[in-house]
Design a protein around this motif. Structure first.
Motif, PDB file in Angstrom:
ATOM      1  N   ARG A  21       2.082 -17.076   1.374  1.00  0.00           N
ATOM      2  CA  ARG A  21       1.747 -18.435   0.948  1.00  0.00           C
ATOM      3  C   ARG A  21       1.999 -18.662  -0.541  1.00  0.00           C
ATOM      4  N   ASN A  22       1.873 -17.627  -1.362  1.00  0.00           N
ATOM      5  CA  ASN A  22       2.133 -17.772  -2.796  1.00  0.00           C
ATOM      6  C   ASN A  22       3.600 -17.544  -3.146  1.00  0.00           C
ATOM      7  N   GLY A  23       4.448 -17.398  -2.131  1.00  0.00           N
ATOM      8  CA  GLY A  23       5.884 -17.264  -2.355  1.00  0.00           C
ATOM      9  C   GLY A  23       6.376 -15.855  -2.571  1.00  0.00           C
ATOM     10  N   LYS A  24       5.485 -14.886  -2.551  1.00  0.00           N
ATOM     11  CA  LYS A  24       5.878 -13.503  -2.814  1.00  0.00           C
ATOM     12  C   LYS A  24       6.391 -12.837  -1.530  1.00  0.00           C
ATOM     13  N   THR A  25       7.474 -12.085  -1.679  1.00  0.00           N
ATOM     14  CA  THR A  25       8.004 -11.289  -0.569  1.00  0.00           C
ATOM     15  C   THR A  25       7.412  -9.886  -0.633  1.00  0.00           C
ATOM     16  N   ALA A  26       7.776  -9.067   0.353  1.00  0.00           N
ATOM     17  CA  ALA A  26       7.315  -7.676   0.339  1.00  0.00           C
ATOM     18  C   ALA A  26       7.868  -6.930  -0.874  1.00  0.00           C
ATOM     19  N   LEU A  27       9.043  -7.360  -1.368  1.00  0.00           N
ATOM     20  CA  LEU A  27       9.632  -6.724  -2.555  1.00  0.00           C
ATOM     21  C   LEU A  27       8.758  -6.954  -3.775  1.00  0.00           C
ATOM     22  N   HIS A  28       8.200  -8.146  -3.922  1.00  0.00           N
ATOM     23  CA  HIS A  28       7.282  -8.415  -5.036  1.00  0.00           C
ATOM     24  C   HIS A  28       6.107  -7.431  -5.017  1.00  0.00           C
ATOM     25  N   SER A  29       5.520  -7.243  -3.813  1.00  0.00           N
ATOM     26  CA  SER A  29       4.347  -6.364  -3.701  1.00  0.00           C
ATOM     27  C   SER A  29       4.706  -4.912  -3.984  1.00  0.00           C
ATOM     28  N   ALA A  30       5.828  -4.459  -3.437  1.00  0.00           N
ATOM     29  CA  ALA A  30       6.229  -3.066  -3.654  1.00  0.00           C
ATOM     30  C   ALA A  30       6.570  -2.811  -5.117  1.00  0.00           C
ATOM     31  N   ALA A  31       7.263  -3.767  -5.760  1.00  0.00           N
ATOM     32  CA  ALA A  31       7.650  -3.590  -7.163  1.00  0.00           C
ATOM     33  C   ALA A  31       6.431  -3.561  -8.081  1.00  0.00           C
ATOM     34  N   LYS A  32       5.478  -4.438  -7.836  1.00  0.00           N
ATOM     35  CA  LYS A  32       4.293  -4.498  -8.692  1.00  0.00           C
ATOM     36  C   LYS A  32       3.510  -3.196  -8.643  1.00  0.00           C
ATOM     37  N   ASN A  33       3.465  -2.568  -7.445  1.00  0.00           N
ATOM     38  CA  ASN A  33       2.699  -1.333  -7.286  1.00  0.00           C
ATOM     39  C   ASN A  33       3.543  -0.079  -7.504  1.00  0.00           C
ATOM     40  N   GLY A  34       4.824  -0.260  -7.874  1.00  0.00           N
ATOM     41  CA  GLY A  34       5.658   0.871  -8.261  1.00  0.00           C
ATOM     42  C   GLY A  34       6.113   1.765  -7.134  1.00  0.00           C
ATOM     43  N   HIS A  35       6.271   1.224  -5.916  1.00  0.00           N
ATOM     44  CA  HIS A  35       6.704   2.036  -4.778  1.00  0.00           C
ATOM     45  C   HIS A  35       8.232   2.031  -4.721  1.00  0.00           C
ATOM     46  N   LEU A  36       8.844   3.021  -5.372  1.00  0.00           N
ATOM     47  CA  LEU A  36      10.292   3.052  -5.548  1.00  0.00           C
ATOM     48  C   LEU A  36      11.038   3.151  -4.218  1.00  0.00           C
ATOM     49  N   GLU A  37      10.619   4.053  -3.342  1.00  0.00           N
ATOM     50  CA  GLU A  37      11.341   4.254  -2.072  1.00  0.00           C
ATOM     51  C   GLU A  37      11.307   2.993  -1.214  1.00  0.00           C
ATOM     52  N   ILE A  38      10.198   2.288  -1.255  1.00  0.00           N
ATOM     53  CA  ILE A  38      10.095   1.050  -0.486  1.00  0.00           C
ATOM     54  C   ILE A  38      11.003  -0.016  -1.077  1.00  0.00           C
ATOM     55  N   VAL A  39      11.057  -0.082  -2.403  1.00  0.00           N
ATOM     56  CA  VAL A  39      11.960  -1.035  -3.067  1.00  0.00           C
ATOM     57  C   VAL A  39      13.404  -0.758  -2.665  1.00  0.00           C
ATOM     58  N   LYS A  40      13.785   0.508  -2.638  1.00  0.00           N
ATOM     59  CA  LYS A  40      15.148   0.862  -2.237  1.00  0.00           C
ATOM     60  C   LYS A  40      15.417   0.460  -0.782  1.00  0.00           C
ATOM     61  N   ALA A  41      14.439   0.705   0.079  1.00  0.00           N
ATOM     62  CA  ALA A  41      14.619   0.371   1.499  1.00  0.00           C
ATOM     63  C   ALA A  41      14.778  -1.128   1.697  1.00  0.00           C
TER      64      ALA A  41
ATOM     65  N   GLN B 152       0.804  -1.218   0.000  1.00  0.00           N
ATOM     66  CA  GLN B 152       0.000   0.000   0.000  1.00  0.00           C
ATOM     67  C   GLN B 152       0.843   1.276   0.000  1.00  0.00           C
ATOM     68  N   GLY B 153       2.171   1.119   0.007  1.00  0.00           N
ATOM     69  CA  GLY B 153       3.039   2.278  -0.137  1.00  0.00           C
ATOM     70  C   GLY B 153       3.274   3.084   1.118  1.00  0.00           C
ATOM     71  N   HIS B 154       3.164   2.460   2.291  1.00  0.00           N
ATOM     72  CA  HIS B 154       3.412   3.165   3.559  1.00  0.00           C
ATOM     73  C   HIS B 154       4.907   3.110   3.868  1.00  0.00           C
ATOM     74  N   THR B 155       5.627   4.063   3.320  1.00  0.00           N
ATOM     75  CA  THR B 155       7.097   4.054   3.421  1.00  0.00           C
ATOM     76  C   THR B 155       7.577   4.158   4.861  1.00  0.00           C
ATOM     77  N   GLU B 156       6.972   5.034   5.652  1.00  0.00           N
ATOM     78  CA  GLU B 156       7.422   5.207   7.039  1.00  0.00           C
ATOM     79  C   GLU B 156       7.226   3.933   7.846  1.00  0.00           C
ATOM     80  N   VAL B 157       6.107   3.258   7.614  1.00  0.00           N
ATOM     81  CA  VAL B 157       5.852   2.001   8.330  1.00  0.00           C
ATOM     82  C   VAL B 157       6.883   0.951   7.932  1.00  0.00           C
ATOM     83  N   VAL B 158       7.188   0.886   6.640  1.00  0.00           N
ATOM     84  CA  VAL B 158       8.176  -0.080   6.160  1.00  0.00           C
ATOM     85  C   VAL B 158       9.540   0.184   6.789  1.00  0.00           C
ATOM     86  N   ASN B 159       9.957   1.430   6.806  1.00  0.00           N
ATOM     87  CA  ASN B 159      11.247   1.772   7.408  1.00  0.00           C
ATOM     88  C   ASN B 159      11.284   1.440   8.898  1.00  0.00           C
ATOM     89  N   PHE B 160      10.181   1.695   9.575  1.00  0.00           N
ATOM     90  CA  PHE B 160      10.106   1.390  11.007  1.00  0.00           C
ATOM     91  C   PHE B 160      10.232  -0.111  11.265  1.00  0.00           C
TER      92      PHE B 160
END
Length: 400
Positions: A47-67, A25-33
């Motif tokens: 359960r489907n094998g996806k990490t948080a990186l898969h979710s952030a990349a699919k939704n285009g959240h660049l700062e979260i991907v970097k973190a 959902q793109g909550h960068t501050e929560v992710v960093n915390f």
């Protein structure tokens, strides 16, 4: 989170953590915390094998991907159950900057294929993502020549889905149809690397689950230890209160004897019994209070040993207070009412002797059972917290 750090490791029905939801959902501050508290949570897959990186990349959240990549760079090549990496996910989205960030973290991502043999270029083409396709084509690699399990290159996919704009871009970058590409010999090294990568991911998931199980076991052990410490502290507080009450009563009784001498003062035997028993009970209780207030911090085992001694001293103090009371009963009654003191003595003696007798029998049975003298009935169920605590009933009875 400050009250309970384990909340970051909680899972929903799909085995997704709080980090998965925040990254999606793109909550960068929560992710960093969350990453600051425990960066290893980034490697947990749903359960489907996806990490948080898969979710952030699919939704285009660049700062979260970097973190995520800065804390756990190795998750860039993690695949889900479809064999897709985070680069496959971003190929379904719109953010071209995420493409650069992922490829910069590991350039081999551009050539990785999913379970159907599709590269990120195949996925971006099929989804009609022109900017993503152009960005992928700007990076060098073998992805332009990869033929998936359906016998298609990215250009074949564009022509099948009638994406003429993307097909033109692919041709300008030298992408050909599969029928014009000579069959490539099987690259055994690549297949071996893929197999090893898959096995490595499986082992990593097993190690991660083992780590989570150990953490839960440690949490249970901490809770049991905390319960034991709290119980021991409660017992110490209770004995302190009892000792203070006994000391107060015996101190007051010495200087303010209830009643009066009803008969000749020459018969001082009851008074001697009272004064000796009352004084000993007083000093035992004061000693217990002194020990309890002086021992601020001691080890748990030493604390248990101290409680065992204190419980026996308080038991002796209670017995002496009872004797003092019985002696006092002969002081305050008249000679013609001595039968009343005899009745009190009989009742008090019966109660104290029966109480001590039952206590000794129960303690003896518990000690025989714990030492193997008695064979308890075997119970094959998994022990619960209540069962574990019941194994120390003899200590609780001793404290009572």
């Amino acid at each position: 989170m400050e009250a309970n750090l384990d909340l970051s490791m909680t899972f929903d029905s799909s085995n997704a953590t709080v980090l998965h939801t925040a990254a999606s959902q793109g909550h960068t501050e929560v992710v960093n915390f969350l990453l600051e508290k425990d960066s290893s949570v980034a490697a947990i897959a749903s359960r489907n094998g996806k990490t948080a990186l898969h979710s952030a990349a699919k939704n285009g959240h660049l700062e979260i991907v970097k973190a995520l990549l800065s804390k756990e760079p190795g998750i860039a090549t993690r695949i889900d159950k479809k064999g897709q990496t985070a680069l496959h996910m971003v190929a379904k989205g719109q953010n071209v900057e995420v493409v650069d960030e992922l490829i910069k973290s590991d350039h081999c991502l551009i050539n990785m294929v999913d379970s159907r043999g599709n590269t990120a270029l195949h996925i971006g083409t099929r989804k009609g993502r022109i900017q993503i396709v152009q960005k992928l084509l700007n990076h060098s690699g073998d992805h332009k020549l990869v033929i998936n399990k359906f016998g298609e290159t990215a250009l074949d996919t564009a022509e099948i889905y009638k994406l003429s704009d993307i097909a033109g871009i692919l041709r300008n970058h030298g992408v050909q149809c599969a029928k014009f590409i000579e069959p490539q010999p099987t690259n055994s090294a690549r297949e071996l690397n893929k197999t090893l990568s898959d096995k490595r991911n499986e082992v990593y998931q097993q190690l991660l689950r083992t780590r989570q199980t150990r953490k839960r076991v440690r949490d249970v052990a901490k809770k049991l230890n905390r319960m034991e410490v709290d119980g021991l502290n409660n017992a110490i507080n209770s004995t302190t209160v009892v000792a203070v009450v006994i000391a107060t009563a015996t101190f007051a009784a010495i200087f303010n004897i209830p009643g009066h001498y009803a008969d000749s003062p020459e018969d001082i035997t009851p008074f001697m019994i009272f004064i000796v028993s009352d004084s000993v009970a007083l000093f035992i209780s004061l000693g217990v209070v002194l020990v309890q207030t002086s021992a601020a911090v001691i080890e748990r085992q030493a604390n248990k040993q101290m409680m065992a001694v204190i419980n026996k001293l308080l038991c002796l103090a209670c017995v002496l207070v009872s004797v003092a009371f019985l002696g006092l009963s002969y002081i305050v009654v008249r000679e013609d009412e001595r039968w009343l003191a005899n009745v009190i003595t009989g009742i008090g003696t019966a109660i104290m002797v029966s109480t001590l007798g039952i206590l000794c029998i129960v303690l003896r049975i518990q000690k025989l059972a714990s030492s193997g003298g008695l064979q308890p009935q075997v119970d094959h169920h998994t022990p619960t917290d209540k069962d574990i605590l019941n194994d120390e009933d003899f200590e609780i009875i001793d404290a009572v």
